[in-house]
Scaffold this motif. Structure first.
Motif, PDB file in Angstrom:
ATOM      1  N   GLN A   5      53.697  67.446  22.507  1.00 45.56           N
ATOM      2  CA  GLN A   5      53.950  68.337  21.417  1.00 45.56           C
ATOM      3  C   GLN A   5      55.241  69.417  21.870  1.00 45.56           C
ATOM      4  OE1 GLN A   5      52.122  67.838  18.717  1.00 45.56           O
ATOM      5  NE2 GLN A   5      53.545  69.273  17.528  1.00 45.56           N
ATOM      6  N   ASP A   6      55.447  69.451  23.152  1.00 41.82           N
ATOM      7  CA  ASP A   6      56.785  70.232  23.534  1.00 41.82           C
ATOM      8  C   ASP A   6      57.743  69.301  23.208  1.00 41.82           C
ATOM      9  OD1 ASP A   6      55.128  72.423  24.461  1.00 41.82           O
ATOM     10  OD2 ASP A   6      54.734  71.297  26.281  1.00 41.82           O
ATOM     11  N   PHE A   7      57.630  68.201  22.981  1.00 46.28           N
ATOM     12  CA  PHE A   7      58.872  67.379  22.789  1.00 46.28           C
ATOM     13  C   PHE A   7      59.536  67.035  21.127  1.00 46.28           C
ATOM     14  CE2 PHE A   7      57.727  65.601  26.995  1.00 46.28           C
ATOM     15  CZ  PHE A   7      58.826  66.137  27.799  1.00 46.28           C
ATOM     16  N   VAL A   8      58.523  67.760  20.483  1.00 52.96           N
ATOM     17  CA  VAL A   8      58.873  67.718  18.812  1.00 52.96           C
ATOM     18  C   VAL A   8      60.149  68.431  18.580  1.00 52.96           C
ATOM     19  CG1 VAL A   8      58.004  67.917  16.713  1.00 52.96           C
ATOM     20  CG2 VAL A   8      56.405  66.930  18.328  1.00 52.96           C
ATOM     21  N   PHE A   9      61.088  68.117  18.214  1.00 50.27           N
ATOM     22  CA  PHE A   9      62.119  69.006  17.577  1.00 50.27           C
ATOM     23  C   PHE A   9      61.670  69.836  16.558  1.00 50.27           C
ATOM     24  CE2 PHE A   9      66.098  69.295  15.102  1.00 50.27           C
ATOM     25  CZ  PHE A   9      67.090  69.943  16.198  1.00 50.27           C
ATOM     26  N   ILE A 137      70.822  60.128  22.170  1.00 47.16           N
ATOM     27  CA  ILE A 137      70.180  60.842  21.115  1.00 47.16           C
ATOM     28  C   ILE A 137      69.637  62.254  21.486  1.00 47.16           C
ATOM     29  CG2 ILE A 137      67.772  60.928  19.841  1.00 47.16           C
ATOM     30  CD1 ILE A 137      68.181  57.661  19.793  1.00 47.16           C
ATOM     31  N   MET A 138      69.709  62.326  22.937  1.00 44.40           N
ATOM     32  CA  MET A 138      69.415  63.724  23.355  1.00 44.40           C
ATOM     33  C   MET A 138      70.809  64.346  23.257  1.00 44.40           C
ATOM     34  SD  MET A 138      66.416  64.313  23.988  1.00 44.40           S
ATOM     35  CE  MET A 138      66.722  65.971  24.659  1.00 44.40           C
ATOM     36  N   SER A 139      71.775  64.021  23.335  1.00 44.03           N
ATOM     37  CA  SER A 139      73.434  64.682  23.182  1.00 44.03           C
ATOM     38  C   SER A 139      73.167  65.074  21.752  1.00 44.03           C
ATOM     39  CB  SER A 139      74.310  63.701  23.649  1.00 44.03           C
ATOM     40  OG  SER A 139      74.442  63.426  25.083  1.00 44.03           O
ATOM     41  N   MET A 140      72.830  64.204  20.902  1.00 39.97           N
ATOM     42  CA  MET A 140      72.615  64.698  19.515  1.00 39.97           C
ATOM     43  C   MET A 140      71.746  65.935  19.286  1.00 39.97           C
ATOM     44  SD  MET A 140      72.284  61.092  17.137  1.00 39.97           S
ATOM     45  CE  MET A 140      72.219  62.141  15.417  1.00 39.97           C
ATOM     46  N   GLU A 141      70.519  65.975  19.988  1.00 37.50           N
ATOM     47  CA  GLU A 141      69.655  67.084  19.878  1.00 37.50           C
ATOM     48  C   GLU A 141      70.277  68.249  20.426  1.00 37.50           C
ATOM     49  OE1 GLU A 141      65.531  66.494  20.690  1.00 37.50           O
ATOM     50  OE2 GLU A 141      65.257  68.402  21.316  1.00 37.50           O
ATOM     51  N   SER A 147      70.988  75.434  22.785  1.00 38.22           N
ATOM     52  CA  SER A 147      70.332  76.272  23.751  1.00 38.22           C
ATOM     53  C   SER A 147      68.777  75.638  24.864  1.00 38.22           C
ATOM     54  CB  SER A 147      69.269  77.349  23.088  1.00 38.22           C
ATOM     55  OG  SER A 147      68.300  76.732  22.345  1.00 38.22           O
ATOM     56  N   ILE A 148      69.014  74.156  24.724  1.00 43.77           N
ATOM     57  CA  ILE A 148      67.931  73.752  25.410  1.00 43.77           C
ATOM     58  C   ILE A 148      68.410  73.522  26.980  1.00 43.77           C
ATOM     59  CG2 ILE A 148      66.654  72.290  23.836  1.00 43.77           C
ATOM     60  CD1 ILE A 148      68.342  69.677  24.519  1.00 43.77           C
ATOM     61  N   THR A 149      67.631  73.659  27.924  1.00 44.27           N
ATOM     62  CA  THR A 149      67.997  73.624  29.357  1.00 44.27           C
ATOM     63  C   THR A 149      68.167  72.132  29.826  1.00 44.27           C
ATOM     64  OG1 THR A 149      65.913  73.390  30.194  1.00 44.27           O
ATOM     65  CG2 THR A 149      66.340  75.655  29.753  1.00 44.27           C
ATOM     66  N   ASP A 150      68.971  72.105  30.685  1.00 43.27           N
ATOM     67  CA  ASP A 150      69.250  70.740  31.390  1.00 43.27           C
ATOM     68  C   ASP A 150      67.891  70.151  31.912  1.00 43.27           C
ATOM     69  OD1 ASP A 150      71.724  70.975  31.150  1.00 43.27           O
ATOM     70  OD2 ASP A 150      72.315  71.034  33.252  1.00 43.27           O
ATOM     71  N   GLU A 151      66.907  70.697  32.260  1.00 43.36           N
ATOM     72  CA  GLU A 151      65.704  70.086  32.562  1.00 43.36           C
ATOM     73  C   GLU A 151      64.872  69.658  31.425  1.00 43.36           C
ATOM     74  OE1 GLU A 151      62.954  73.081  34.404  1.00 43.36           O
ATOM     75  OE2 GLU A 151      61.668  71.474  34.912  1.00 43.36           O
ATOM     76  N   PHE A 152      65.034  70.183  30.544  1.00 52.14           N
ATOM     77  CA  PHE A 152      64.212  69.767  29.040  1.00 52.14           C
ATOM     78  C   PHE A 152      65.157  68.802  28.681  1.00 52.14           C
ATOM     79  CE2 PHE A 152      63.639  69.343  24.737  1.00 52.14           C
ATOM     80  CZ  PHE A 152      62.280  69.521  24.444  1.00 52.14           C
ATOM     81  N   PHE A 153      66.296  68.706  28.671  1.00 49.96           N
ATOM     82  CA  PHE A 153      67.136  67.484  28.254  1.00 49.96           C
ATOM     83  C   PHE A 153      66.699  66.342  29.010  1.00 49.96           C
ATOM     84  CE2 PHE A 153      70.750  64.770  28.394  1.00 49.96           C
ATOM     85  CZ  PHE A 153      71.530  64.983  27.272  1.00 49.96           C
ATOM     86  N   TYR A 154      66.875  66.231  30.238  1.00 50.35           N
ATOM     87  CA  TYR A 154      66.454  65.149  30.869  1.00 50.35           C
ATOM     88  C   TYR A 154      64.995  64.416  31.014  1.00 50.35           C
ATOM     89  CZ  TYR A 154      71.335  65.367  32.662  1.00 50.35           C
ATOM     90  OH  TYR A 154      72.588  65.190  32.787  1.00 50.35           O
ATOM     91  N   LYS A 155      64.181  65.428  30.941  1.00 46.78           N
ATOM     92  CA  LYS A 155      62.931  65.262  30.884  1.00 46.78           C
ATOM     93  C   LYS A 155      62.444  64.520  29.546  1.00 46.78           C
ATOM     94  CE  LYS A 155      59.798  67.747  33.737  1.00 46.78           C
ATOM     95  NZ  LYS A 155      59.749  68.946  34.382  1.00 46.78           N
ATOM     96  N   LYS A 156      63.007  65.203  28.318  1.00 43.52           N
ATOM     97  CA  LYS A 156      62.712  64.471  27.101  1.00 43.52           C
ATOM     98  C   LYS A 156      63.498  63.216  27.019  1.00 43.52           C
ATOM     99  CE  LYS A 156      63.183  65.297  22.123  1.00 43.52           C
ATOM    100  NZ  LYS A 156      62.947  66.369  21.128  1.00 43.52           N
ATOM    101  N   ALA A 157      64.911  63.077  27.601  1.00 40.72           N
ATOM    102  CA  ALA A 157      65.530  61.805  27.400  1.00 40.72           C
ATOM    103  C   ALA A 157      64.525  60.613  28.156  1.00 40.72           C
ATOM    104  CB  ALA A 157      66.822  61.864  28.334  1.00 40.72           C
ATOM    105  N   SER A 171      65.168  55.324  34.508  1.00 42.85           N
ATOM    106  CA  SER A 171      66.440  55.108  34.748  1.00 42.85           C
ATOM    107  C   SER A 171      67.399  56.205  34.277  1.00 42.85           C
ATOM    108  CB  SER A 171      66.818  53.988  33.767  1.00 42.85           C
ATOM    109  OG  SER A 171      66.751  52.378  34.657  1.00 42.85           O
ATOM    110  N   ILE A 172      66.616  57.661  34.497  1.00 44.19           N
ATOM    111  CA  ILE A 172      67.723  58.678  33.726  1.00 44.19           C
ATOM    112  C   ILE A 172      68.127  59.371  35.306  1.00 44.19           C
ATOM    113  CG2 ILE A 172      67.597  60.835  32.742  1.00 44.19           C
ATOM    114  CD1 ILE A 172      67.089  58.598  30.852  1.00 44.19           C
ATOM    115  N   ASP A 173      67.209  59.533  36.017  1.00 43.83           N
ATOM    116  CA  ASP A 173      67.516  60.551  37.369  1.00 43.83           C
ATOM    117  C   ASP A 173      67.772  59.556  38.490  1.00 43.83           C
ATOM    118  OD1 ASP A 173      67.477  63.137  37.141  1.00 43.83           O
ATOM    119  OD2 ASP A 173      65.459  63.126  36.745  1.00 43.83           O
ATOM    120  N   GLY A 174      68.348  60.018  39.728  1.00 43.39           N
ATOM    121  CA  GLY A 174      68.447  59.220  41.010  1.00 43.39           C
ATOM    122  C   GLY A 174      67.431  60.001  41.886  1.00 43.39           C
ATOM    123  N   GLU A 175      67.199  59.553  42.937  1.00 43.21           N
ATOM    124  CA  GLU A 175      67.670  58.402  43.795  1.00 43.21           C
ATOM    125  C   GLU A 175      66.287  57.515  43.859  1.00 43.21           C
ATOM    126  OE1 GLU A 175      69.104  59.682  47.460  1.00 43.21           O
ATOM    127  OE2 GLU A 175      70.445  60.588  46.703  1.00 43.21           O
TER     128      GLU A 175
END
Ligand code: PMV
Length: 360
Positions: A5-9, A137-141, A147-157, A171-175
């Motif tokens: 539910q937290d990922f619903v825009f 798509i997250m860049s569009m969001e 105001s979304i945080t980087d943490e939320f951005f990458y988690k939702k991606a 395939s979003i984060d490393g290593e």
């Protein structure tokens, strides 16, 4: 705990732009503990862990233009050519993610994508490809709600990418990325991938992956069919337990630097993945004779030299040769002298562990 539910825009802070474009470069990944078996909606039956790669990547630009009708319309160009055959997978992806990113229904899209590796190499591009689209798509969001945080951005991606292709969540984060809930991995979730949360031993820093291209053709059995065959598989439950156990073992190994135990876990995982394919109904084999020749050569080489080189396999015939930074020059010689003869057209790709997706 983050829920679906937290990922619903639900919050627009800026007005909708008329048009724009975003570009992301996203890496491929290679699983050490494999994901094989899933349930709706694209949730894993067992947790998996992968090295993020560096040289094998997808570069995708998503262009968007505001429109009036409510259907999602898009065109896809791959390496400059229009590719209508890629549309069904992307259509499915858009319809799955629409409830979390409803603003996509306001736009027409043009997707332009290319891979750093040849499309026919047998390296799956669905992980890096879906991850790139999810990030665009997250860049569009982010443009609509800065105001979304980087943490939320990458988690939702990662959450969105997972809905396109399970392994794309890694395939979003490393290593090193874990996808799938596991009691020993803090923060792990079935919904998205997380960076391996512990300190990684120096032996596993800058790890190398030489991909030996045994069979450059298209796969005969898609991973979708393979995952499905785990549903009535006689060994499924045991396999899922084994993978969970291997995550615990590998987690300790990655922290204590025990290269010999790493080899045992990783090679057993690769062979078990293929054993699952060979024991499903219907059964199938994705390895080729040269896959086995390479494996035998690796075992021979290790017995003679005490090297720490090992192999893993994807859902295909190619062999990934994994080894520590300090063995770089000796393993390169070994590949040229003894292994390239088993590669189609002598083709192989030198890759290494990478740091994750980048915006362009
Ligand atoms: O993401 P999918 O559905 O293509 O499945 C990938 C499955 C394997 O590559 C065989 C294993 C893995 O964990 O990446």
């Amino acid at each position: 705990m983050i829920t679906e539910q937290d990922f619903v825009f639900n919050k627009v802070e800026s007005s909708f732009p008329k048009k724009g474009k975003f570009t992301w470069k996203t890496p491929s990944n290679i699983a050490l503990v494999k994901y094989w078996g899933k349930r709706e909606p694209q949730l894993p039956e067992n947790p998996s862990i992968s090295f993020t790669l560096d040289a094998c990547f997808t570069l995708t630009t998503l262009e968007f233009t505001k429109k009036s009708s409510k259907d999602i319309k898009f065109e896809i160009y791959f390496e400059g050519k229009k590719k209508d055959e890629f549309k069904p997978k992307i259509e499915k992806f858009f319809s799955r993610i629409r409830q979390y990113v409803p603003f996509i229904a306001e736009y027409d899209f043009v997707i332009r994508s290319r891979n750093s590796f040849p499309h026919s190499s047998g390296i799956a591009s669905s992980a890096s490809g879906m991850a790139a689209l999810a990030l665009c798509i997250m860049s569009m969001e982010k443009a609509l709600n800065p105001s979304i945080t980087d943490e939320f951005f990458y988690k939702k991606a990662s959450f969105l990418a997972r809905l396109g292709s399970g392994s794309a969540s890694r395939s979003i984060d490393g290593e090193l990325v874990v996808w799938g809930k596991h009691r020993d991995i803090t923060g792990s979730s079935d919904l998205y991938g997380v960076q391996f949360p512990e300190k990684i031993h120096k032996n596993f820093k800058n790890f190398h992956d030489i991909i030996l291209l045994v069979d450059e053709g298209e796969k005969q059995v898609s991973s979708t069919i393979g995952h499905d065959l785990m549903h009535n598989h006689p060994f499924a439950e045991k396999r899922f337990d084994q993978a969970k156990d291997n995550i615990s073992k590998l987690s300790s190994v990655l922290q204590n630097g025990d290269l010999k135990s790493f080899i045992t876990i990783v090679e057993s995982e690769a062979l078990t993945l293929h054993a699952m394919m060979m024991s499903s109904n219907p059964y199938f084999i994705l390895m080729k004779p040269n896959t086995l020749h390479i494996i035998n050569k690796i075992w021979e080489y290790r017995a003679q030299t005490n090297s720490n080189v090992c192999f893993t396999l994807d859902a295909g015939a190619n062999v990934h040769l994994l080894f520590p930074e300090k063995e770089k020059s000796s393993v390169n010689k070994f590949v040229i002298r003894q292994l390239i003869q088993f590669c189609q057209n002598n083709h192989y790709i030198c890759d290494r562990v990478g740091s994750g997706a980048k915006q362009f």
